[in-house]
Design a protein around this motif. Sequence first.
Motif, PDB file in Angstrom:
ATOM      1  N   ASP A 164       1.004  -1.190  -0.236  1.00 47.48           N
ATOM      2  CA  ASP A 164      -0.045  -0.243  -0.183  1.00 47.48           C
ATOM      3  C   ASP A 164       0.807   1.393   0.065  1.00 47.48           C
ATOM      4  O   ASP A 164       2.151   1.360  -0.120  1.00 47.48           O
ATOM      5  CB  ASP A 164      -0.870   0.245   1.219  1.00 47.48           C
ATOM      6  CG  ASP A 164      -0.216  -0.450   2.033  1.00 47.48           C
ATOM      7  OD1 ASP A 164       0.716   0.565   2.423  1.00 47.48           O
ATOM      8  OD2 ASP A 164      -0.678  -0.827   4.055  1.00 47.48           O
TER       9      ASP A 164
ATOM     10  N   GLU B  64      -7.053   6.607  -8.050  1.00 49.61           N
ATOM     11  CA  GLU B  64      -8.942   6.716  -8.456  1.00 49.61           C
ATOM     12  C   GLU B  64      -8.867   7.655  -9.829  1.00 49.61           C
ATOM     13  O   GLU B  64      -8.868   8.382 -10.224  1.00 49.61           O
ATOM     14  CB  GLU B  64      -9.309   6.480  -7.526  1.00 49.61           C
ATOM     15  CG  GLU B  64      -9.534   8.183  -6.412  1.00 49.61           C
ATOM     16  CD  GLU B  64     -10.695   7.961  -5.510  1.00 49.61           C
ATOM     17  OE1 GLU B  64     -11.868   8.950  -5.290  1.00 49.61           O
ATOM     18  OE2 GLU B  64     -10.338   6.792  -5.037  1.00 49.61           O
TER      19      GLU B  64
ATOM     20  N   GLN C  14      -3.446  -7.310 -10.466  1.00 43.35           N
ATOM     21  CA  GLN C  14      -2.839  -6.586  -9.826  1.00 43.35           C
ATOM     22  C   GLN C  14      -3.133  -6.737  -8.804  1.00 43.35           C
ATOM     23  O   GLN C  14      -3.244  -7.375  -8.040  1.00 43.35           O
ATOM     24  CB  GLN C  14      -5.302  -6.381 -10.270  1.00 43.35           C
ATOM     25  CG  GLN C  14      -5.357  -4.833  -9.858  1.00 43.35           C
ATOM     26  CD  GLN C  14      -4.900  -3.581 -10.114  1.00 43.35           C
ATOM     27  OE1 GLN C  14      -4.769  -3.622 -10.854  1.00 43.35           O
ATOM     28  NE2 GLN C  14      -5.299  -2.817  -9.857  1.00 43.35           N
TER      29      GLN C  14
ATOM     30  N   LYS D 148      -2.877  -3.555  -5.674  1.00 43.92           N
ATOM     31  CA  LYS D 148      -4.265  -3.237  -4.359  1.00 43.92           C
ATOM     32  C   LYS D 148      -5.232  -2.268  -5.743  1.00 43.92           C
ATOM     33  O   LYS D 148      -4.495  -1.669  -7.365  1.00 43.92           O
ATOM     34  CB  LYS D 148      -3.083  -2.769  -4.027  1.00 43.92           C
ATOM     35  CG  LYS D 148      -2.433  -2.271  -2.855  1.00 43.92           C
ATOM     36  CD  LYS D 148      -3.426  -3.259  -1.811  1.00 43.92           C
ATOM     37  CE  LYS D 148      -2.370  -3.640  -0.738  1.00 43.92           C
ATOM     38  NZ  LYS D 148      -3.022  -4.505   0.486  1.00 43.92           N
ATOM     39  N   GLY D 149      -5.962  -2.147  -5.155  1.00 47.91           N
ATOM     40  CA  GLY D 149      -7.329  -1.252  -5.812  1.00 47.91           C
ATOM     41  C   GLY D 149      -7.871  -2.207  -6.818  1.00 47.91           C
ATOM     42  O   GLY D 149      -7.512  -3.657  -7.608  1.00 47.91           O
ATOM     43  N   TYR D 150      -8.965  -2.084  -8.029  1.00 48.74           N
ATOM     44  CA  TYR D 150      -9.746  -2.475  -8.818  1.00 48.74           C
ATOM     45  C   TYR D 150      -9.436  -1.038 -10.168  1.00 48.74           C
ATOM     46  O   TYR D 150      -9.316  -0.004 -10.519  1.00 48.74           O
ATOM     47  CB  TYR D 150     -10.851  -2.378  -8.523  1.00 48.74           C
ATOM     48  CG  TYR D 150     -11.144  -3.516  -7.369  1.00 48.74           C
ATOM     49  CD1 TYR D 150     -11.777  -4.483  -7.898  1.00 48.74           C
ATOM     50  CD2 TYR D 150     -11.449  -3.008  -6.475  1.00 48.74           C
ATOM     51  CE1 TYR D 150     -11.664  -5.953  -6.875  1.00 48.74           C
ATOM     52  CE2 TYR D 150     -11.698  -3.615  -5.318  1.00 48.74           C
ATOM     53  CZ  TYR D 150     -12.208  -5.622  -4.957  1.00 48.74           C
ATOM     54  OH  TYR D 150     -12.041  -5.915  -4.411  1.00 48.74           O
ATOM     55  N   LYS D 151      -9.235  -1.971 -11.174  1.00 54.54           N
ATOM     56  CA  LYS D 151      -9.302  -0.960 -13.083  1.00 54.54           C
ATOM     57  C   LYS D 151      -9.917  -2.116 -13.475  1.00 54.54           C
ATOM     58  O   LYS D 151     -10.356  -3.383 -13.337  1.00 54.54           O
ATOM     59  CB  LYS D 151      -7.639  -1.705 -13.180  1.00 54.54           C
ATOM     60  CG  LYS D 151      -6.563  -1.114 -12.222  1.00 54.54           C
ATOM     61  CD  LYS D 151      -5.121  -0.703 -12.860  1.00 54.54           C
ATOM     62  CE  LYS D 151      -4.556   0.416 -12.925  1.00 54.54           C
ATOM     63  NZ  LYS D 151      -3.427   0.556 -13.071  1.00 54.54           N
TER      64      LYS D 151
ATOM     65  N   GLY E 226      -8.811  -7.119  -9.573  1.00 50.11           N
ATOM     66  CA  GLY E 226      -8.585  -7.085  -8.524  1.00 50.11           C
ATOM     67  C   GLY E 226      -7.387  -7.402  -7.832  1.00 50.11           C
ATOM     68  O   GLY E 226      -6.823  -7.960  -8.630  1.00 50.11           O
TER      69      GLY E 226
ATOM     70  N   SER F 178      -7.967   2.906 -13.843  1.00 47.94           N
ATOM     71  CA  SER F 178      -8.652   2.798 -11.831  1.00 47.94           C
ATOM     72  C   SER F 178     -10.130   3.196 -11.811  1.00 47.94           C
ATOM     73  O   SER F 178     -10.702   4.395 -11.804  1.00 47.94           O
ATOM     74  CB  SER F 178      -7.728   3.792 -11.108  1.00 47.94           C
ATOM     75  OG  SER F 178      -6.381   3.538 -11.664  1.00 47.94           O
TER      76      SER F 178
ATOM     77  N   THR G 173      -4.654   2.324  -6.865  1.00 44.08           N
ATOM     78  CA  THR G 173      -3.811   1.468  -7.545  1.00 44.08           C
ATOM     79  C   THR G 173      -2.997   1.201  -7.321  1.00 44.08           C
ATOM     80  O   THR G 173      -2.597   2.212  -8.378  1.00 44.08           O
ATOM     81  CB  THR G 173      -5.055   0.855  -8.683  1.00 44.08           C
ATOM     82  OG1 THR G 173      -4.714   2.376  -9.918  1.00 44.08           O
ATOM     83  CG2 THR G 173      -7.035   1.522  -8.807  1.00 44.08           C
TER      84      THR G 173
ATOM     85  N   SER H 264      -0.517  -1.880  -9.408  1.00 46.82           N
ATOM     86  CA  SER H 264      -0.316  -2.995 -10.778  1.00 46.82           C
ATOM     87  C   SER H 264       0.856  -2.708 -11.342  1.00 46.82           C
ATOM     88  O   SER H 264       1.777  -2.526 -11.079  1.00 46.82           O
ATOM     89  CB  SER H 264      -1.470  -2.469 -11.907  1.00 46.82           C
ATOM     90  OG  SER H 264      -2.559  -1.724 -11.441  1.00 46.82           O
TER      91      SER H 264
END
Length: 348
Positions: free
Chosen positions: A63, A176, A193, A195-198, A250, A267, A274, A276
């Motif tokens: 993170d 984001e 991936q 952290k976070g979502y794309k 994710g 993102s 995010t 990656s």
Amino acid sequence: MAAFVTGRRKLPFRPSELKQYPITTEQIPRLHVEDPRVEELISAEEPVVITGTQLVGPASKWDLEYLRENMADSLFNVYVAQSSKFMYFDEKKAKFCKDFKAPSRRIEMKMSEFYDQIKSSAAGSERVYLQQTLSEGVGPQIVADFLGFNWNWVTQQQKKHNWGQLTSNLLLIGMEGNITPSHYDEQQNFFAQVKGYKRCLLNHPSQFCCLYPYPVGHPCDRQSQVDFDNPDYDKFPRFREAHSREAIVGPGDVLYIPMYWWHQIESVPDGGVTVSVNFWFKGGPPPKTISHPLNAQQKVAVMRNIEKMLGEALGDPDEVNSLLNTLVAGRYMHKYDTASSSASASSS
């Protein structure tokens, strides 16, 4: 943040709340690494979201706070843009392109400064996107995590599909809502991936004519000229025919992006920062014998080579357009009418 169930997994947002584009889509298959269909899809150069690989397992702790504490006190590549869109451009080509306006600017920044920039960014302010090759210079702890990746699996894939060497691993840290507009690469890619979502929108290489790439000599070579948010159908009428494959990736997911496949990566808005990592491989050696008709990937490669050759021969990339128009106009715009030509010749 509330969680919403889609399929067999929970997402911190409703997919229906994502930006809507005037383009039809279908879902990219999402399969566990042990599913035999994974290998079939990769062999066929078809995209697939792969779960359970543990490819970047040690990076699960990456993170912003961990990266700020453990990345070296060095300067890293950060792109800055006024909008959410970070279109790639070739800085060398940009020097020779008249009136070119770069969509972003690249600066060097320490991780601590990047951290502060993201934390202090307000709506409407400049947006930032860190894109740094993972190497020894990123810091000993990050290197240790990197060496703990599942290299056995990814190397097996490389050998199994006869790909060339691993060329680079790119660390991507974005705000984001950041968007990398649609483009294609000349390499095979496992997009991991962390952290976070794309959200990923992919288009088959056969849709080359629907996405209107910039010329090879342009700084934005390999990028689509079409703005998915607001397509200009007068300039780009065949974009109406485009059809995308879609996936939301994710933490822990790996998306296989085949060489020459178009991809737009976003993102997810309101989804946090995010992280990656790309695994880029050269394509395999050319086949010993060429089978016809050529597939879409081969045709893109041929077109690129023709453009490059003409640009070099003419000495000016701007002349390529007029030469190609001269070559094609009145000759390949319709099928030959040999019967009428023969009749005209015999009657004269």
